[in-house]
Design an enzyme around this catalytic site. Structure first.
Site, mmCIF file in Angstrom:
data_model
loop_
_atom_site.group_PDB
_atom_site.id
_atom_site.type_symbol
_atom_site.label_atom_id
_atom_site.label_comp_id
_atom_site.label_asym_id
_atom_site.label_seq_id
_atom_site.Cartn_x
_atom_site.Cartn_y
_atom_site.Cartn_z
ATOM 1 C CB THR A 5 -0.928 0.020 1.219
ATOM 2 O OG1 THR A 5 -1.739 -1.153 1.186
ATOM 3 C CG2 THR A 5 -1.825 1.247 1.198
ATOM 4 C CE LYS A 65 -5.210 -1.863 1.596
ATOM 5 N NZ LYS A 65 -3.861 -2.439 1.651
ATOM 6 C CE LYS A 109 2.446 1.868 4.551
ATOM 7 N NZ LYS A 109 1.920 0.969 3.490
#
Length: 292
Positions: A101, A176, A244
């Protein structure tokens, strides 16, 4: 055409999810070359027959399909664009699949750099956690050229069950972000509900029987709430990596002029947990916010 007979898969990143994904590829009959910054993390794969590479450059020289699932965008950039990275080295017509990701902008940069070198790049982040990786039931969201997606689809089918081509380079990463935004607010709801059940004197496991298959049902409720109840906070997905992801999503939303208050709240709660030393716990450790 890519077949098992003419394909060597390079796999970079053998963490919680990567190790299971590489195992599934080997079980499907693909030869696999692995690289990880810590060789010990790849030992079970080497024992199973994977070949060790001592750098991304070596992987690029030996494999014609390379999958990466590493930690942060900075790691992705180094693996792909660094001096010993995948794009400056190796052969033409290699398929490069980043399943980390990461940021949509970096996915586009990698796509363009790969194209200049005659290579094919796809951004293909996944969802499903350690369970999805182990059981080969990941959701895979893919950006890049559709022709390239079609060529590597049989490989994706070894890793997941919900595989969707989303559009041009960066589209997989944008998708995502949508996934992580949903999970962020949902994890607050799941954690609050389990804390409420416990404080009200109910049996949380019995509560789950009632609510997990109704309108409140979700993957997080079914798979992570039981871990909260058991006090199991081992990582299927690290808090530090979720922070993150949420940071990327919030930055992308801000760039589009969009407010994301649910995402912002979830990020603030997880940052508080990280400050308490929980950054290496699983995302279900959000439950501890109410316990404390």
């Amino acid at each position: 055409m890519l077949t098992k007979e003419n394909t060597v898969i390079g796999f970079i990143g053998t963490g919680v999810m990567g190790k299971s994904m590489a195992t599934n590829l080997m079980d499907a009959g693909y030869p696999v070359v692995v690289y990880s910054r810590t060789k010990e993390k790849a030992q079970s794969l080497l024992d199973k027959g994977a070949k060790w590479a001592d750098s991304p450059k070596t992987v690029a020289e030996e494999a014609n399909v390379i999958i990466t699932i590493v930690g942060y965008p900075s790691d992705v950039k180094e693996v792909y664009l660094g001096e010993n990275g995948l794009i400056p080295n190796g052969r033409e017509h290699t398929y490069l699949i980043d399943m980390t990701t990461s940021t949509p902008s970096l996915a586009k940069e990698i796509y363009e750099a790969a194209k200049e070198k005659g290579k094919h790049a796809l951004d293909a982040p996944v969802s499903g956690g350690d369970i999805g990786a182990r059981e080969a039931k990941l959701s895979i969201m893919v950006g890049g050229d559709e022709e390239d997606f079609t060529k590597v689809l049989p490989i994706f089918q070894v890793l997941g069950t919900n595989i969707v081509y989303q559009g041009k380079a960066g589209a997989g990463q944008h998708t995502k972000m949508c996934n992580q935004i949903v999970i962020a607010s949902n994890m607050i709801g799941v954690s609050e509900a389990m804390a409420y059940a416990k404080k009200s004197g109910l049996d949380p496991e019995t509560v789950l029987k009632s609510i997990s298959s109704g309108a409140a049902g979700s993957w997080s409720l079914s798979n992570l709430a039981p871990r909260m109840i058991q006090g199991n906070f081992e990582p299927g997905f690290y808090i530090k990596h979720f922070i993150k992801d949420m940071t990327i999503a919030l930055e992308e939303a801000e760039q589009m002029g969009m407010e994301a208050p649910g995402l912002a709240l979830a990020l603030s709660l997880y940052k508080q947990l990280a400050e308490r030393g929980e950054e290496n716990s699983g995302t279900q450790a959000l439950f501890k916010y109410w316990e404390n």
